[in-house]
Design a protein around this motif. Structure first.
Motif, PDB file in Angstrom:
ATOM      1  N   TYR A   1      32.945 -68.830  11.594  1.00 31.86           N
ATOM      2  CA  TYR A   1      33.650 -69.364  10.438  1.00 31.86           C
ATOM      3  C   TYR A   1      32.864 -69.072   9.156  1.00 31.86           C
ATOM      4  O   TYR A   1      31.646 -69.230   9.116  1.00 31.86           O
ATOM      5  CB  TYR A   1      33.829 -70.878  10.556  1.00 31.86           C
ATOM      6  CG  TYR A   1      34.500 -71.313  11.839  1.00 31.86           C
ATOM      7  CD1 TYR A   1      35.882 -71.326  11.942  1.00 31.86           C
ATOM      8  CD2 TYR A   1      33.749 -71.707  12.945  1.00 31.86           C
ATOM      9  CE1 TYR A   1      36.502 -71.729  13.114  1.00 31.86           C
ATOM     10  CE2 TYR A   1      34.361 -72.116  14.114  1.00 31.86           C
ATOM     11  CZ  TYR A   1      35.736 -72.125  14.198  1.00 31.86           C
ATOM     12  OH  TYR A   1      36.346 -72.525  15.357  1.00 31.86           O
ATOM     13  N   THR A   2      33.586 -68.718   8.115  1.00 29.16           N
ATOM     14  CA  THR A   2      32.953 -68.563   6.807  1.00 29.16           C
ATOM     15  C   THR A   2      32.722 -69.948   6.224  1.00 29.16           C
ATOM     16  O   THR A   2      33.287 -70.944   6.699  1.00 29.16           O
ATOM     17  CB  THR A   2      33.851 -67.763   5.845  1.00 29.16           C
ATOM     18  OG1 THR A   2      35.045 -68.521   5.611  1.00 29.16           O
ATOM     19  CG2 THR A   2      34.177 -66.380   6.395  1.00 29.16           C
ATOM     20  N   ILE A   3      31.943 -69.995   5.179  1.00 26.68           N
ATOM     21  CA  ILE A   3      31.673 -71.292   4.553  1.00 26.68           C
ATOM     22  C   ILE A   3      32.961 -71.893   3.999  1.00 26.68           C
ATOM     23  O   ILE A   3      33.172 -73.102   4.081  1.00 26.68           O
ATOM     24  CB  ILE A   3      30.558 -71.176   3.484  1.00 26.68           C
ATOM     25  CG1 ILE A   3      29.984 -72.567   3.161  1.00 26.68           C
ATOM     26  CG2 ILE A   3      31.042 -70.445   2.245  1.00 26.68           C
ATOM     27  CD1 ILE A   3      28.663 -72.542   2.417  1.00 26.68           C
ATOM     28  N   SER A   4      33.859 -71.065   3.476  1.00 25.38           N
ATOM     29  CA  SER A   4      35.120 -71.610   2.947  1.00 25.38           C
ATOM     30  C   SER A   4      35.998 -72.164   4.067  1.00 25.38           C
ATOM     31  O   SER A   4      36.693 -73.165   3.871  1.00 25.38           O
ATOM     32  CB  SER A   4      35.879 -70.558   2.134  1.00 25.38           C
ATOM     33  OG  SER A   4      36.211 -69.456   2.926  1.00 25.38           O
ATOM     34  N   GLU A   5      35.956 -71.561   5.238  1.00 23.39           N
ATOM     35  CA  GLU A   5      36.711 -72.095   6.371  1.00 23.39           C
ATOM     36  C   GLU A   5      36.124 -73.428   6.830  1.00 23.39           C
ATOM     37  O   GLU A   5      36.860 -74.355   7.192  1.00 23.39           O
ATOM     38  CB  GLU A   5      36.721 -71.095   7.529  1.00 23.39           C
ATOM     39  CG  GLU A   5      37.562 -69.863   7.255  1.00 23.39           C
ATOM     40  CD  GLU A   5      37.407 -68.780   8.310  1.00 23.39           C
ATOM     41  OE1 GLU A   5      38.425 -68.157   8.642  1.00 23.39           O
ATOM     42  OE2 GLU A   5      36.261 -68.565   8.799  1.00 23.39           O
TER      43      GLU A   5
ATOM     44  N   VAL B   1      34.516 -75.506   4.879  1.00 27.14           N
ATOM     45  CA  VAL B   1      34.894 -76.449   3.823  1.00 27.14           C
ATOM     46  C   VAL B   1      36.280 -77.019   4.121  1.00 27.14           C
ATOM     47  O   VAL B   1      36.495 -78.230   4.077  1.00 27.14           O
ATOM     48  CB  VAL B   1      34.853 -75.766   2.436  1.00 27.14           C
ATOM     49  CG1 VAL B   1      35.598 -76.573   1.393  1.00 27.14           C
ATOM     50  CG2 VAL B   1      33.414 -75.522   2.002  1.00 27.14           C
ATOM     51  N   THR B   2      37.216 -76.138   4.465  1.00 22.82           N
ATOM     52  CA  THR B   2      38.582 -76.562   4.771  1.00 22.82           C
ATOM     53  C   THR B   2      38.618 -77.445   6.019  1.00 22.82           C
ATOM     54  O   THR B   2      39.303 -78.467   6.049  1.00 22.82           O
ATOM     55  CB  THR B   2      39.490 -75.331   4.978  1.00 22.82           C
ATOM     56  OG1 THR B   2      39.479 -74.564   3.775  1.00 22.82           O
ATOM     57  CG2 THR B   2      40.904 -75.734   5.317  1.00 22.82           C
TER      58      THR B   2
ATOM     59  N   THR C   1      31.885 -79.967   0.817  1.00 22.41           N
ATOM     60  CA  THR C   1      31.882 -78.889  -0.163  1.00 22.41           C
ATOM     61  C   THR C   1      30.898 -77.804   0.272  1.00 22.41           C
ATOM     62  O   THR C   1      29.985 -78.068   1.063  1.00 22.41           O
ATOM     63  CB  THR C   1      31.458 -79.391  -1.557  1.00 22.41           C
ATOM     64  OG1 THR C   1      30.082 -79.823  -1.493  1.00 22.41           O
ATOM     65  CG2 THR C   1      32.344 -80.544  -2.028  1.00 22.41           C
ATOM     66  N   ALA C   2      31.078 -76.614  -0.268  1.00 21.61           N
ATOM     67  CA  ALA C   2      30.146 -75.523   0.008  1.00 21.61           C
ATOM     68  C   ALA C   2      28.747 -75.911  -0.469  1.00 21.61           C
ATOM     69  O   ALA C   2      27.746 -75.604   0.187  1.00 21.61           O
ATOM     70  CB  ALA C   2      30.614 -74.233  -0.669  1.00 21.61           C
ATOM     71  N   HIS C   3      28.683 -76.593  -1.593  1.00 25.57           N
ATOM     72  CA  HIS C   3      27.392 -77.048  -2.109  1.00 25.57           C
ATOM     73  C   HIS C   3      26.703 -77.969  -1.107  1.00 25.57           C
ATOM     74  O   HIS C   3      25.502 -77.838  -0.839  1.00 25.57           O
ATOM     75  CB  HIS C   3      27.599 -77.770  -3.449  1.00 25.57           C
ATOM     76  CG  HIS C   3      26.361 -78.383  -3.999  1.00 25.57           C
ATOM     77  ND1 HIS C   3      25.398 -77.649  -4.647  1.00 25.57           N
ATOM     78  CD2 HIS C   3      25.919 -79.667  -3.974  1.00 25.57           C
ATOM     79  CE1 HIS C   3      24.403 -78.465  -5.007  1.00 25.57           C
ATOM     80  NE2 HIS C   3      24.700 -79.683  -4.609  1.00 25.57           N
TER      81      HIS C   3
ATOM     82  N   GLN D   1      26.466 -63.283   4.631  1.00 27.25           N
ATOM     83  CA  GLN D   1      27.333 -64.460   4.571  1.00 27.25           C
ATOM     84  C   GLN D   1      27.067 -65.367   5.769  1.00 27.25           C
ATOM     85  O   GLN D   1      26.874 -64.883   6.882  1.00 27.25           O
ATOM     86  CB  GLN D   1      28.802 -64.058   4.583  1.00 27.25           C
ATOM     87  CG  GLN D   1      29.272 -63.387   3.325  1.00 27.25           C
ATOM     88  CD  GLN D   1      30.763 -63.074   3.417  1.00 27.25           C
ATOM     89  OE1 GLN D   1      31.240 -62.569   4.427  1.00 27.25           O
ATOM     90  NE2 GLN D   1      31.481 -63.384   2.360  1.00 27.25           N
TER      91      GLN D   1
END
Length: 155
Positions: A34-38, A40-41, A46-48, A69
């Motif tokens: 999973y990417t960080i944005s996935e 997050v969802t 948050t990504a932070h 990444q």
């Protein structure tokens, strides 16, 4: 014959309870990158926050793609769900980081991990008792005002 102590059983029970409360992972193991944005969802963090967890040592090492990444796994999602539960207990971040360090150190830290979780449990029970007392006061006041309103409507 394998000997299983109460600490091992307690840790296993906590892990089973955590897994039982979590929905199925979006992807099967082996295809769970999973990417960080996935994440997050999926988690609502948050990504932070995810980067901060990694920086302070609360998040175990997160794999990286060839471009650098972050690539999270189902195991990472499980860990984040557990950290979320610890946050809800009010456990201080320093204690959460200490727990994460103990996990990384291995099985010989079961006793220390158990004690940390038991202390957190005691704290949660004390907070629950305080909240029960507070709820009783609120219920009393709500009943008082309901009774007072009914009395004024009769007058």
């Amino acid at each position: 014959m394998t000997v299983i102590d109460s600490t091992t059983v307690t840790v296993a029970r906590v892990q089973q309870e955590i897994c039982a409360t979590q929905p199925a992972h979006p992807r099967p193991d082996g295809q769970d990158r999973y990417t960080i944005s996935e994440v997050v969802t999926c988690t609502g963090l948050t990504a932070h926050t995810l980067r901060w967890y990694e920086r302070i040592g609360l998040m175990p090492h997160v794999d990286r793609s060839h471009t650098g990444q972050r690539r999270f796994t189902n195991k990472d999602l499980d860990w984040l769900a557990f950290v979320g539960k610890l946050r809800l207990t009010g456990m201080p971040v320093a204690d959460m980081v200490r727990y994460a360090e103990l996990v990384r150190e291995g099985q010989h830290t079961f006793e220390a991990r158990q004690e940390l979780l038991e202390q957190t449990r005691r704290d949660v029970l004390a907070r629950m008792a305080e909240l029960q007392d507070t709820l009783a006061v609120l219920d009393y006041k709500i009943d008082f005002y309901a009774d007072a309103r009914k009395a004024s409507e009769r007058a």
